[in-house]
Design an enzyme around this catalytic site. Structure first.
Site, PDB file in Angstrom:
ATOM      1  CG  ASP A   1      -1.912   1.088   1.272  1.00  0.00           C
ATOM      2  OD1 ASP A   1      -2.757   1.132   0.366  1.00  0.00           O
ATOM      3  OD2 ASP A   1      -1.859   1.905   2.209  1.00  0.00           O
TER       4      ASP A   1
ATOM      5  CD  GLU B   1      -2.156   2.233  -3.494  1.00  0.00           C
ATOM      6  OE1 GLU B   1      -3.265   2.762  -3.713  1.00  0.00           O
ATOM      7  OE2 GLU B   1      -1.656   2.148  -2.351  1.00  0.00           O
TER       8      GLU B   1
END
Length: 565
Positions: A217, A276
């Site tokens: 993330d 990401e």
């Protein structure tokens, strides 16, 4: 025409298979909204296990689980209170082990989310930091600063959170901590060795439990240079993102990932990772290199219209970027953070920059906002979404699907304000749109019932009545359904996939794209509204009704390899 083998793929051999992730289809599950096994209205790990047969029949290669860790759900589970446990509302570690075993038994790999930029404010470290006070070792694991002004009552800077409001929050003793997202998500200090060591332990903890890969993330945000004086928020926006920005996409973040890579490569086969990373395109190969995370998400299609020029440019650019890093590209049309693409393609085109691109910032704002609700062309959006999906599934590289897109689900926009959960909605007062709840509504499994088969106790986000039309039970009985198309496409993809290249074929029609894969498999997408004459009759799959010799408007067809290949 060469026959197409649709037999199931054989069980993988984890010791000898080539890197599975390079051409994989990965299915993202948002655990709280997939399937509820105990009737409390929240999806859980046993619920996922109960649907493994469905996942296997879909034809995917791997499952990516969004966070399932203990969390107060300030940000849908991305506020992690314990990185090495399962939220009791979602199950236990034993339940997780059972799920991994069930997925592996069906030849499906397991990818989990790692959230390293911030923890929950309920994490044991942050609670210790609050008790320990200014200047303590516990506080140094986070980013605490004294305030400004005569009494320190003003934040250290005027920086703004991505979720709205100040990026600084004051604690009882007067200091302030940095949070780029919700106030309940304090940023970690990656200059602290404890932080490095704890995440290395976490990666091994899950790797030892059989996890095959990790989705990282906001991978571009970990390391920061907060040398004072801090720039103003306006100044921060003007600083180039060239590896030396104070908070975004710094070069030294790859020192972190070099340590992680050593852990990944200590397993046989190596564990995988995908970043990401919302970064400038020339910086993507740094994250996708074999020395770093190995693969990075390509989000360009999330910002693109249903437009042939944009699609061709995005594909060409991202295959080039993948070649630069030695990785494979990734293709994403929907996920848990954006408006579902069936709805997005039914919206008017968003405003664009002079060069035709949405900036990353504008792109995020647009897809989160969802566009004007009264101007949505629902049938057109569904038709274009199916065409875009088959276009993408034919490309070399890996494809990431989001739960429910195989059912043709639209965004759920009609959620009462008091039922919403997304902090972006509440911190901005809805001024930046409806937030992300609309793509996180629990799935419809049955055509009727209080929660359409999601669970016996209702659903944590309200489901609209039109979900009945998209229920798994209904679509499984319809050979023309979106689910039937996805299953057929993923089965054929396994048989047809070859190499990691494509060749563009001239169509003499600016609204039509056509490409050929190394074994002769071809994909033709008509982005226009008129018919496109086709010189071959061997269509093995289409996104909508077709007739001999033409590709209708807003339709994709797959052509089987010719004998010459």
């Amino acid at each position: 025409m060469t026959s197409v083998d649709e037999s199931p793929t054989s069980a993988f051999d984890p010791k000898h298979d080539p890197p599975w992730w390079r051409q994989a289809v990965v299915y993202q599950i948002y655990p709280r909204s997939f399937a509820d096994s105990n009737g409390d209205g929240i999806g859980d790990i046993p619920g996922i296990t109960s649907r493994v047969d469905y996942l296997a029949k879909l034809g995917i290669d791997a499952v990516w689980l969004s966070p399932f860790y203990p969390s107060e759900l300030a940000d849908g589970g991305y506020d992690v209170a314990d990185y090495r446990d399962v939220d009791p509302r979602l199950g236990t570690l034993a339940d997780f082990d059972e799920l991994v075993a069930a997925l592996h038994a069906h030849t499906l790999r397991v990818v989990i989310d790692i959230v390293p930029n911030h923890t929950s404010d309920q994490h044991v470290w942050f609670q210790e930091a609050l008790r320990a006070g200014p200047g303590s070792a516990a506080r140094d694991r986070y980013i605490f600063r004294d305030g400004t002004g005569l009494d320190g009552s003003k934040p250290p800077s005027d920086w703004q959170s991505f979720f709205g409001g100040s990026a600084w929050e004051r604690v009882d003793d007067g200091q302030w901590y940095l949070h780029h997202f919700a106030t309940e998500q304090p940023d970690l200090n990656w200059d602290n060795r404890d932080v490095h060591d704890d995440f290395l332990y976490t990666l091994r903890f899950w790797g030892d439990r059989g996890v095959d890969g990790f989705r990282i993330d906001v991978a571009h945000m970990l390391t920061k240079d907060l040398t004072e004086p801090l720039p103003t928020h306006a100044e921060l926006q003007l600083i180039p993102r060239d590896g030396k920005h104070p908070t975004l996409d710094r070069d030294d973040v790859h020192d972190v990932y070099a340590e992680w890579r050593a852990v990944f490569d200590s397993y046989d086969p190596p564990r995988t990772a995908v970043a990401e990373a919302w970064v400038d395109r020339e910086r993507v190969p740094l994250y996708a290199s074999p020395e770093s995370l190995g693969q990075a998400f390509n989000f360009d299609l999330l910002q693109a219209d249903f437009d042939p020029e944009q699609f061709r440019r995005i594909v060409t650019d991202n295959l080039d970027l993948a070649a630069q890093s030695g990785s494979s590209s990734t293709w994403v049309l929907s996920n848990h953070d954006v408006t579902r693409h069936a709805t997005r393609y039914g919206l008017p085109h968003p405003p664009r920059e002079k060069d035709g691109w949405l900036t990353v910032k504008h792109g995020i704002e647009w897809v989160l906002a969802g566009g004007p609700a009264d101007a949505i062309d629902l049938p057109g959006g569904a038709r274009r979404a199916r065409a875009a999906t088959l276009f993408v599934l034919g490309l070399p590289g890996s494809a990431y699907l989001y739960q429910g897109e195989e059912l043709g689900l639209h965004e759920v926009a009609t959620i009462p304000d008091d039922a919403r959960q997304d902090p972006t909605f509440f911190r901005t007062g809805g001024t930046d749109g409806l937030g992300r709840d609309g793509c996180r509504v629990p799935l419809p499994w049955e055509e009727s019932g209080e929660s359409f088969g999601f669970g016996s106790g209702g659903a944590h986000l309200p489901q609209p009545g039109w979900f009945a039309e998209h229920a798994v039970a209904r679509e499984e009985k319809d050979a023309t359904s979106s689910l039937a198309m996805y299953r057929r496409a993923l089965t054929l993809r396994h048989s047809l996939q070859s190499g990691e290249r494509l060749e563009w074929i001239e169509t003499r029609d600016p609204t039509v794209l056509r490409y050929r894969r190394p074994n002769g498999w071809e994909v033709v997408t008509n982005f226009g509204v008129g018919e496109y004459p086709l010189d071959r009759a061997d269509v093995v799959l289409s996104s909508g009704p077709v007739r001999l010799g033409v590709v209708p408007g807003e339709t994709t067809v797959w052509l089987a390899p010719c004998e010459e290949y």
